[in-house]
Design a protein around this motif. Structure first.
Motif, short mmCIF file in Angstrom:
data_model
loop_
_atom_site.label_atom_id
_atom_site.label_comp_id
_atom_site.label_asym_id
_atom_site.label_seq_id
_atom_site.Cartn_x
_atom_site.Cartn_y
_atom_site.Cartn_z
N UNK A 1 122.53 11.98 77.29
CA UNK A 1 121.56 11.81 78.36
C UNK A 1 120.96 13.17 78.72
N UNK B 1 113.78 17.44 78.04
CA UNK B 1 112.72 16.88 78.88
C UNK B 1 112.26 15.60 78.22
N UNK C 1 110.76 11.19 81.55
CA UNK C 1 110.72 11.40 83.00
C UNK C 1 111.92 12.11 83.57
N UNK C 2 112.79 12.62 82.71
CA UNK C 2 113.95 13.37 83.20
C UNK C 2 114.01 14.74 82.51
N UNK C 3 114.15 15.77 83.32
CA UNK C 3 114.41 17.12 82.81
C UNK C 3 115.85 17.49 83.13
N UNK C 4 116.59 17.88 82.09
CA UNK C 4 117.94 18.38 82.32
C UNK C 4 118.07 19.78 81.75
N UNK D 1 116.83 6.14 86.01
CA UNK D 1 116.76 7.28 85.07
C UNK D 1 117.92 7.31 84.08
#
Lengths: 352, 352
Positions: free
Chosen positions: A10, A320, A323-326, A351
């Motif tokens: 993830x 990225x 819709x999620x940046x980690x 998410x």
């Protein structure tokens, strides 16, 4: 076996698109596609069965258009590997009670595929003649603490120079123990790949997981019929959630291991992904539209249509996606599970 | 004046949506909206003129629906502040040759707006009576090297206790010089806000920028008519690209400064944005849907509908906006211009 949700990768892998359907190494094909193609050279298309969650059935058929919908077994819920293997075994038994069966995860990396196929063919031949269960053990090249290990029994006579009777299955060791394992020469990584006759695994199920065996036998008449799915949906949630390793392999005495060295990884961590991915001159694993300055040994993934510009990061994971940046240091990759839990708690499933 | 492209805040500000139209401080309103509302309490709506690039005319009217399309002056190309001010002055002259004029950037921050309006009113009154040009000087609270400074002439008699004749305008100093400026008490930040009569700035234009003056006079008959835009489109590209500071203020001898202390910033850098933004307990400037672990003193911006999870970053700028992710140490913010150039070179205008 293609039912996992792959939360370790993830936010690149998501519940809607887990690891087996991704090309996280940038090879041009998903893991499940590679797995299919790897076996398709020695096994006819009609003999494949893919067990996955019902929500991934459509994805499986998109990635492997060569197989028919009835070859994709739809689990209503995940129950680990023992029920998954039992389900496939019962269907196979009904089609051909003399069948041999190769069980494989759909999301592993194999580097030397020719050697791999030679090993599989040898195991099919050996397991086809005997009432034994074969596993594939991988010669360890480092004291990895992320894998289970298989200890060989080198007192019992060997069927051939590569096959040993199994002495024990071990859980993931700590690093001190892993070093001892590797130094001893008696321990091999447990690849999670199994070969046996349907009749042999049936007998083992009956002996070691009798309740589960009974559950699957109770709907025997419906396998390979229109009523199969509805009956599976009734018994599956009631099945014990247990791995084949813990439920059977660790307890059985007729288990053999084919020791192998064909270049294998379960690509179960960002660091293993890093290890097996192509790197730029600064040791970064990046995809297109990434521009880096003074950035070293990072894993950087963005979506096709987006751009990433990074200055001054060393040893980070930057994902990225959807819709999620980690952003997380590579040596904190185990925290990703915590992130997923926290995100779930704070924002629900949106998410995840 | 609302024609800038704001590339220093890339990728948050874009050519299609520069800084003046953004709410980068998270106040709930764009800079241009704040600027309008600040002046609307003392200046009637019909007296506003907004000079911007033709491509932003629609945006200006969306942010300030109180004004009419003919109050938005559309530059065909950017030519710095001198032509921008000349254009507005010529239109005003035609409407009312006795008008006074307040010139202000649209993208600055003012904290004490009541005090600001008092200062503006005082300047309008003073400049309305004399043939002089007023600027607003800000009492410096630190040796900032990002601003130009105005040195007061404290030998010439003062019109009142806050207004001094200007001795010199200076460019941005180095940090040693900036410290000397601040310690002296004679230097004030140049806010870029000017007050004068239209007749006074016209005279100064004629004296110091005669060619430009001639260009704008050549189309005098067309201001405030249907033919204005087409004539502006002819002369504007030919205008000299020069600031009002360099073109007039530094050369003129009738310049006065109103020394002020109403809390001002041009928010021209990420670090000034950081300084004026609300921070969480770890000193991070974040917006909603940001989850941080072990992360301190960062600026983190994502889009409304996306999620950001960050572990282990200290003193970084992380912007994920409009298909572009930028990660950069706060002390390397000057490199953003280089990023923009490189991105332009590698991918064209798509991400600019």
């Amino acid at each position: 076996m293609a039912g996992g949700v792959g939360s370790r990768f993830w936010p690149m892998s998501r519940q809607s698109m887990p690891k087996q359907f991704l090309d996280i190494l940038g090879t041009g094909k998903s893991f499940i596609r590679h797995t299919y193609e790897r076996f398709a050279k020695i096994i006819p298309d009609k003999n494949f069965l893919v067990v996955t969650n019902i929500k991934y059935k459509k994805l499986v058929l998109e990635h492997i258009p060569e197989i028919k919908p009835e070859q994709v077994l739809a689990e209503p819920v995940g129950r680990n590997t023992a029920p998954c293997i039992a389900y496939a075994a019962w269907k196979l038994k009904k089609t051909n009670p003399n069948a041999s069966m190769v069980v494989t995860p759909a999301d592993h990396l194999i580097l030397n595929e020719d050697e791999f196929r030679n090993v599989i063919k040898e195991c099919i031949e050996f397991a086809g003649k005997e009432d034994i269960m074969m596993t594939i053990g991988i010669k360890p090249n480092r004291p990895d603490t992320g894998y289970g290990y298989i200890q060989i029994d080198n007192k019992t006579p060997q069927p051939n120079e590569h096959i040993y009777k199994v002495k024990t299955f071990t859980e993931k060791p700590n690093s001190e123990m892993a070093q001892i394992f590797v130094d001893s020469g008696e321990f091999f990584w447990n690849s999670g790949i199994f070969i046996w006759k349907v009749s042999t695994i049936m007998k083992a199920m009956e002996q070691f997981l009798p309740e589960m065996h009974h559950q699957f036998r109770s709907i025997e008449q419906f396998y390979n019929t229109d009523e199969e799915q509805s009956h599976i949906e009734q018994i599956y949630p009631e099945c014990r959630n247990i791995s084949i390793d813990f439920g059977i392999m660790e307890k059985a005495t007729n288990v053999y291991v084919r020791c192998s060295d064909f270049g294998w990884s379960d690509i179960g961590t960002w660091n293993s992904l890093y290890q097996y991915s192509q790197k730029d001159d600064s040791g970064n694993v990046i995809n297109k539209n990434c521009i880096t300055y003074n950035t070293e040994r990072c894993i950087i993934k963005n979506e096709n249509d987006s751009l990433t510009v990074i200055e001054g990061l060393k040893d980070y994971i930057v994902i990225n996606s959807g819709g999620v940046l980690m952003i997380c240091p590579k040596d904190k990759e185990q925290d990703v599970k915590k992130f997923v839990d926290d995100v779930k708690f704070k924002t629900g499933d949106k998410y995840i």
